[in-house]
Design a protein around this motif. Structure first.
Motif, PDB file in Angstrom:
ATOM      1  N   GLN A   1       0.614  -1.099   0.032  1.00 55.20           N
ATOM      2  CA  GLN A   1      -0.084   0.048  -0.063  1.00 55.20           C
ATOM      3  C   GLN A   1       0.923   1.252  -0.129  1.00 55.20           C
ATOM      4  O   GLN A   1       0.458   2.534  -0.286  1.00 55.20           O
ATOM      5  N   GLU A   2       2.015   1.137   0.390  1.00 60.90           N
ATOM      6  CA  GLU A   2       2.970   2.315   0.485  1.00 60.90           C
ATOM      7  C   GLU A   2       3.500   2.756  -1.078  1.00 60.90           C
ATOM      8  O   GLU A   2       3.911   3.838  -1.133  1.00 60.90           O
ATOM      9  N   GLU A   3       3.650   1.588  -2.037  1.00 60.36           N
ATOM     10  CA  GLU A   3       4.024   1.585  -3.321  1.00 60.36           C
ATOM     11  C   GLU A   3       3.167   1.862  -4.211  1.00 60.36           C
ATOM     12  O   GLU A   3       3.438   2.202  -5.445  1.00 60.36           O
ATOM     13  N   HIS A   4       1.921   1.294  -4.310  1.00 61.59           N
ATOM     14  CA  HIS A   4       0.965   1.053  -5.438  1.00 61.59           C
ATOM     15  C   HIS A   4      -0.442   1.324  -4.880  1.00 61.59           C
ATOM     16  O   HIS A   4      -0.632   1.635  -3.736  1.00 61.59           O
ATOM     17  N   GLU A   5      -1.086   1.515  -6.035  1.00 59.84           N
ATOM     18  CA  GLU A   5      -2.701   1.834  -5.774  1.00 59.84           C
ATOM     19  C   GLU A   5      -3.226   0.446  -5.364  1.00 59.84           C
ATOM     20  O   GLU A   5      -3.351  -0.679  -6.186  1.00 59.84           O
ATOM     21  N   CYS A   6      -3.862   0.368  -4.418  1.00 58.34           N
ATOM     22  CA  CYS A   6      -4.140  -1.007  -3.654  1.00 58.34           C
ATOM     23  C   CYS A   6      -5.666  -1.114  -3.504  1.00 58.34           C
ATOM     24  O   CYS A   6      -6.294  -0.289  -2.941  1.00 58.34           O
ATOM     25  N   PHE A   7      -6.262  -2.196  -4.031  1.00 57.83           N
ATOM     26  CA  PHE A   7      -7.656  -2.555  -3.643  1.00 57.83           C
ATOM     27  C   PHE A   7      -7.689  -3.839  -2.924  1.00 57.83           C
ATOM     28  O   PHE A   7      -7.514  -4.730  -3.375  1.00 57.83           O
ATOM     29  N   PHE A   8      -8.154  -3.906  -1.634  1.00 57.91           N
ATOM     30  CA  PHE A   8      -8.251  -5.064  -1.033  1.00 57.91           C
ATOM     31  C   PHE A   8      -9.562  -5.118  -0.389  1.00 57.91           C
ATOM     32  O   PHE A   8     -10.087  -4.379   0.154  1.00 57.91           O
ATOM     33  N   PHE A   9     -10.214  -6.302  -0.522  1.00 60.35           N
ATOM     34  CA  PHE A   9     -11.636  -6.558  -0.143  1.00 60.35           C
ATOM     35  C   PHE A   9     -11.987  -7.532   0.490  1.00 60.35           C
ATOM     36  O   PHE A   9     -11.314  -8.557   0.620  1.00 60.35           O
ATOM     37  N   ILE A  10     -13.035  -7.647   1.369  1.00 63.45           N
ATOM     38  CA  ILE A  10     -13.204  -8.855   2.349  1.00 63.45           C
ATOM     39  C   ILE A  10     -14.259  -9.536   1.323  1.00 63.45           C
ATOM     40  O   ILE A  10     -15.299  -9.101   1.123  1.00 63.45           O
ATOM     41  N   ALA A  11     -13.675 -10.795   1.144  1.00 62.08           N
ATOM     42  CA  ALA A  11     -14.556 -11.556  -0.053  1.00 62.08           C
ATOM     43  C   ALA A  11     -15.582 -12.221   0.722  1.00 62.08           C
ATOM     44  O   ALA A  11     -15.542 -13.393   0.617  1.00 62.08           O
ATOM     45  N   ASP A  12     -16.373 -11.809   1.122  1.00 60.72           N
ATOM     46  CA  ASP A  12     -17.587 -12.414   1.673  1.00 60.72           C
ATOM     47  C   ASP A  12     -18.456 -13.199   0.867  1.00 60.72           C
ATOM     48  O   ASP A  12     -18.909 -14.532   1.206  1.00 60.72           O
ATOM     49  N   TRP A  13     -18.648 -12.831  -0.402  1.00 60.30           N
ATOM     50  CA  TRP A  13     -19.242 -13.948  -1.464  1.00 60.30           C
ATOM     51  C   TRP A  13     -18.160 -15.233  -1.534  1.00 60.30           C
ATOM     52  O   TRP A  13     -18.922 -16.363  -1.647  1.00 60.30           O
ATOM     53  N   HIS A  14     -17.178 -14.862  -1.529  1.00 58.37           N
ATOM     54  CA  HIS A  14     -16.164 -16.455  -1.575  1.00 58.37           C
ATOM     55  C   HIS A  14     -16.461 -17.023  -0.506  1.00 58.37           C
ATOM     56  O   HIS A  14     -16.310 -18.473  -0.367  1.00 58.37           O
ATOM     57  N   ALA A  15     -16.700 -16.315   0.861  1.00 51.09           N
ATOM     58  CA  ALA A  15     -16.848 -17.319   2.039  1.00 51.09           C
ATOM     59  C   ALA A  15     -18.115 -18.147   1.833  1.00 51.09           C
ATOM     60  O   ALA A  15     -18.040 -19.446   2.424  1.00 51.09           O
ATOM     61  N   LEU A  16     -18.997 -17.902   1.231  1.00 49.53           N
ATOM     62  CA  LEU A  16     -20.076 -18.599   1.002  1.00 49.53           C
ATOM     63  C   LEU A  16     -19.861 -19.862   0.053  1.00 49.53           C
ATOM     64  O   LEU A  16     -20.571 -20.721   0.101  1.00 49.53           O
ATOM     65  N   THR A  17     -18.866 -19.789  -0.612  1.00 46.51           N
ATOM     66  CA  THR A  17     -18.599 -21.337  -1.601  1.00 46.51           C
ATOM     67  C   THR A  17     -18.345 -22.388  -0.639  1.00 46.51           C
ATOM     68  O   THR A  17     -18.809 -23.691  -1.035  1.00 46.51           O
ATOM     69  N   THR A  18     -17.840 -22.124   0.413  1.00 36.25           N
ATOM     70  CA  THR A  18     -17.807 -23.281   1.284  1.00 36.25           C
ATOM     71  C   THR A  18     -18.656 -23.236   2.616  1.00 36.25           C
ATOM     72  O   THR A  18     -19.017 -24.319   3.175  1.00 36.25           O
ATOM     73  N   ALA A  19     -19.055 -22.088   2.963  1.00 37.86           N
ATOM     74  CA  ALA A  19     -19.707 -21.882   4.194  1.00 37.86           C
ATOM     75  C   ALA A  19     -21.280 -21.270   3.930  1.00 37.86           C
ATOM     76  O   ALA A  19     -21.789 -20.622   4.935  1.00 37.86           O
ATOM     77  N   TYR A  20     -21.970 -21.968   2.817  1.00 35.79           N
ATOM     78  CA  TYR A  20     -23.117 -21.254   2.568  1.00 35.79           C
ATOM     79  C   TYR A  20     -24.210 -21.568   3.465  1.00 35.79           C
ATOM     80  O   TYR A  20     -25.257 -20.918   3.518  1.00 35.79           O
ATOM     81  N   LYS A  21     -24.035 -22.652   4.263  1.00 31.45           N
ATOM     82  CA  LYS A  21     -25.131 -23.130   5.188  1.00 31.45           C
ATOM     83  C   LYS A  21     -25.139 -22.572   6.437  1.00 31.45           C
ATOM     84  O   LYS A  21     -26.176 -22.463   7.033  1.00 31.45           O
ATOM     85  N   ASN A  22     -24.009 -21.906   6.958  1.00 27.51           N
ATOM     86  CA  ASN A  22     -23.979 -21.457   8.038  1.00 27.51           C
ATOM     87  C   ASN A  22     -23.492 -20.139   8.089  1.00 27.51           C
ATOM     88  O   ASN A  22     -22.305 -19.640   7.836  1.00 27.51           O
ATOM     89  N   THR A  23     -24.556 -19.068   7.822  1.00 28.76           N
ATOM     90  CA  THR A  23     -24.065 -17.632   7.686  1.00 28.76           C
ATOM     91  C   THR A  23     -24.183 -16.720   8.774  1.00 28.76           C
ATOM     92  O   THR A  23     -24.119 -15.582   8.776  1.00 28.76           O
ATOM     93  N   LYS A  24     -24.513 -17.284   9.848  1.00 25.29           N
ATOM     94  CA  LYS A  24     -25.096 -16.822  11.322  1.00 25.29           C
ATOM     95  C   LYS A  24     -23.946 -15.814  11.520  1.00 25.29           C
ATOM     96  O   LYS A  24     -24.295 -14.660  12.016  1.00 25.29           O
ATOM     97  N   GLU A  25     -22.681 -16.226  11.502  1.00 22.48           N
ATOM     98  CA  GLU A  25     -21.678 -15.282  12.000  1.00 22.48           C
ATOM     99  C   GLU A  25     -20.757 -14.398  10.925  1.00 22.48           C
ATOM    100  O   GLU A  25     -20.021 -13.964  11.256  1.00 22.48           O
ATOM    101  N   LEU A  26     -21.411 -14.704   9.755  1.00 23.16           N
ATOM    102  CA  LEU A  26     -20.741 -13.856   8.656  1.00 23.16           C
ATOM    103  C   LEU A  26     -20.539 -12.429   8.914  1.00 23.16           C
ATOM    104  O   LEU A  26     -19.720 -11.493   8.876  1.00 23.16           O
ATOM    105  N   ARG A  27     -21.630 -11.747   9.239  1.00 27.07           N
ATOM    106  CA  ARG A  27     -21.519 -10.144   9.383  1.00 27.07           C
ATOM    107  C   ARG A  27     -20.516  -9.865  10.621  1.00 27.07           C
ATOM    108  O   ARG A  27     -19.687  -9.014  10.362  1.00 27.07           O
ATOM    109  N   GLN A  28     -20.436 -10.710  11.623  1.00 28.21           N
ATOM    110  CA  GLN A  28     -19.478 -10.449  12.851  1.00 28.21           C
ATOM    111  C   GLN A  28     -18.401 -10.949  12.194  1.00 28.21           C
ATOM    112  O   GLN A  28     -17.135  -9.967  12.762  1.00 28.21           O
TER     113      GLN A  28
END
Ligand code: SF4
Length: 395
Positions: A29-56
Motif C-alpha cells: 500500500q506504500e508503493e502501489h494503488e491497492c484494492f483489498f476486499f473482504i471476500a464475503d461472497w467467496h466465504a459462501l462457496t464453502t460455508a453457505y449453510k451457516n451464515t450466522k456469523e458472517l456479519r460478525q
C-alpha cells in the motif's frame, strides 16, 4: 501499478494471516494503488449453510486489518458484496469460460478426489456394519414387518453417524489423516458456486483492471486461469482487460504452536484477539525439539517452532544467535526459551490489542470508512462494466 487482492472472512485473524498476507499488503500500500476486499461472497462457496456469523466475521476482519496496519485512507479497503458489479462481470465471464478449465483447478480436483475417498469410506463402513445390523434385528423383542427396508434404513443412518463421529474426532483421527479428508461438509461443497469460484476471482480482479495480484505459489494456477479468461474476453470483444500478473512474494513461514501449518482448524494458532494470559498458555504448551527432554539436553533449533518464532519476534539478532547457540549446547532450557519468546511476542501483540480495542469502540466509524471505500470501488467497477456492456453489445 494497480494491485488487487481479497481475503475470505472466515473468522478472527491469527499470526499466520499476518505473516502470510497482511504484512505484505501493508508494504504494497506504500508503493502501489491497492484494492483489498473482504471476500464475503467467496466465504459462501464453502460455508453457505451457516451464515450466522458472517456479519460478525466481516467486522472482525475490518478491525484486524486496520489494527495490523492497513490504512483505509491509503488503500481502497472494501466489502466485495457491496460492489454488485463483481457479480455481473462474473456472470458474463462465466459465459465464455469452458467448464473444463474450471475442472482442472487443483482445489476442485482435490475436492473431487476426496469425495471419491469418502464414497469408498462409506462403502467400507456399510460392509462392516452389516453383521451388526443382522445381529441387532435378531435380538429385537418384536417383529419387523418390512425387514429389508428397515435394514437399509438402519445401515444408511449408522454409516452417516460413523462418518459424522469420524469428523467430530470421536473415531481415531488416524483414519481421517490416512484418507486426507479434513472437512465434514465435503458432500455439500460440490456446488456450482464452488466450481465457478475462479471465475468470480477473475471478475474481482478484472473489474478494477488489476495489473498485479499478490499470491503465494499455491495460488499461481488461479492467476493463470484469470489471465486465460482475460485473453479470451479480449480476443472475442476487443481489448479491455490487462492480463493480471502474479506478484510472488516470499513470506516467512510461521508454524503453529504444534509445528504444523498455523490454522484455526488445527487449534494451533495465536489470534490477535487472544488475551495476554491465553497467549502465555499457548506459548508455554508449544512443541519443541522432542529430543530435548531435560533442560541440559542439546536441542535442534532448526526443527523447533519456538525458535522459528524467535526469528520473527525477537528483534535483537545477537540474542537470537545466542539462543541458537545455547539451545544446541544444552545451556538453555525450553521453559526459559519460551519465557524470552513471550516477552518479545507480547511487545508485538500488545500494541495491536490496544489498537483493536480503540477500533472496536468506534466500530460505526470504521464500518462507515469501509462503506465509503466500497462506493469508491463501485465507481471504478461500474465504469468498467459500461465498457464491457458496450463491447458485448448489451443494452
Ligand atoms: S531451547 Fe528453545 S529453541 Fe531449543 S528446543 Fe527448547 S524451545 Fe526450542
Amino acid at each position: 501499478m494497480r494491485v488487487v487482492s481479497g481475503m475470505r472472512p472466515t473468522g478472527k485473524l491469527h499470526l499466520g494471516h499476518y505473516f502470510g498476507v497482511i504484512r505484505n499488503w501493508v508494504k504494497l500500500q506504500e508503493e502501489h494503488e491497492c484494492f483489498f476486499f473482504i471476500a464475503d461472497w467467496h466465504a459462501l462457496t464453502t460455508a453457505y449453510k451457516n451464515t450466522k456469523e458472517l456479519r460478525q466475521n466481516i467486522r472482525e476482519v475490518m478491525i484486524d486489518w486496520v489494527a495490523l496496519g492497513l490504512d483505509p485512507d491509503k488503500s481502497v479497503l472494501f466489502i466485495q458484496s457491496k460492489v454488485k458489479e463483481h457479480a455481473e462481470l462474473c456472470l458474463l465471464l462465466g459465459m465464455l469460460t469452458p467448464k473444463s478449465w474450471l475442472e482442472l483447478n487443483p482445489t476442485y480436483k482435490d475436492l473431487k478426489y476426496n469425495l471419491l475417498r469418502l464414497v469408498d469410506l462409506e462403502r467400507e463402513f456399510k460392509e462392516k456394519l452389516k453383521e451388526t445390523v443382522e445381529n441387532l434385528l435378531k435380538s429385537l423383542p418384536f417383529q419387523i414387518t418390512k425387514e429389508d427396508k428397515f435394514k437399509e434404513h438402519l445401515l444408511e443412518n449408522l454409516t452417516q453417524t460413523m462418518i459424522e463421529a469420524l469428523f467430530e474426532g470421536e473415531i481415531e483421527p488416524e483414519i481421517l489423516k490416512r484418507l486426507n479428508v479434513s472437512k465434514k461438509d465435503f458432500y455439500e461443497t460440490d456446488t456450482f458456486g464452488f466450481l465457478g469460484y475462479p471465475v468470480l476471482q477473475t471478475a474481482d480482479i478484472l473489474i478494477y483492471k488489476g495489473e498485479a495480484v499478490p499470491v503465494g505459489e499455491d495460488q499461481l494456477p488461479h492467476i493463470e486461469l484469470s489471465r486465460e479468461i482475460a485473453r479470451r474476453f479480449n480476443r472475442l470483444y476487443g481489448k479491455i482487460f490487462p492480463e493480471p500478473k502474479a506478484l510472488l512474494t516470499e513470506t516467512p513461514k510461521i508454524p503453529g504452536t504444534d509445528g504444523r501449518k498455523m490454522s484455526k482448524s488445527y487449534g494451533n494458532a495465536v489470534f490477535f484477539t487472544d488475551t495476554k494470559e491465553e497467549v502465555e498458555k499457548k506459548v508455554m504448551k508449544m512443541f519443541t525439539d522432542p529430543q530435548k527432554i531435560r533442560k541440559n539436553d542439546p536441542g535442534r533449533p532448526e526443527i523447533c517452532p519456538v525458535f522459528a518464532w524467535h526469528k520473527l519476534f525477537t528483534k535483537d539478532e545477537e540474542l537470537v544467535s545466542q539462543i541458537e547457540q545455547d539451545c544446541r549446547s544444552g545451556k538453555l532450557g525450553c521453559v526459559e526459551c519460551k519465557r524470552i519468546l513471550l516477552k518479545h511476542l507480547e511487545e508485538f501483540l500488545e500494541p495491536i490489542r490496544e489498537r483493536r480495542k480503540e477500533l472496536e469502540k468506534n466500530i460505526e466509524e470504521l464500518e462507515e470508512k469501509f462503506l465509503r471505500n466500497s462506493e469508491k470501488a463501485r465507481e471504478i467497477a461500474s465504469a468498467t462494466m459500461e465498457e464491457v456492456r458496450k463491447a458485448m453489445n448489451l443494452p
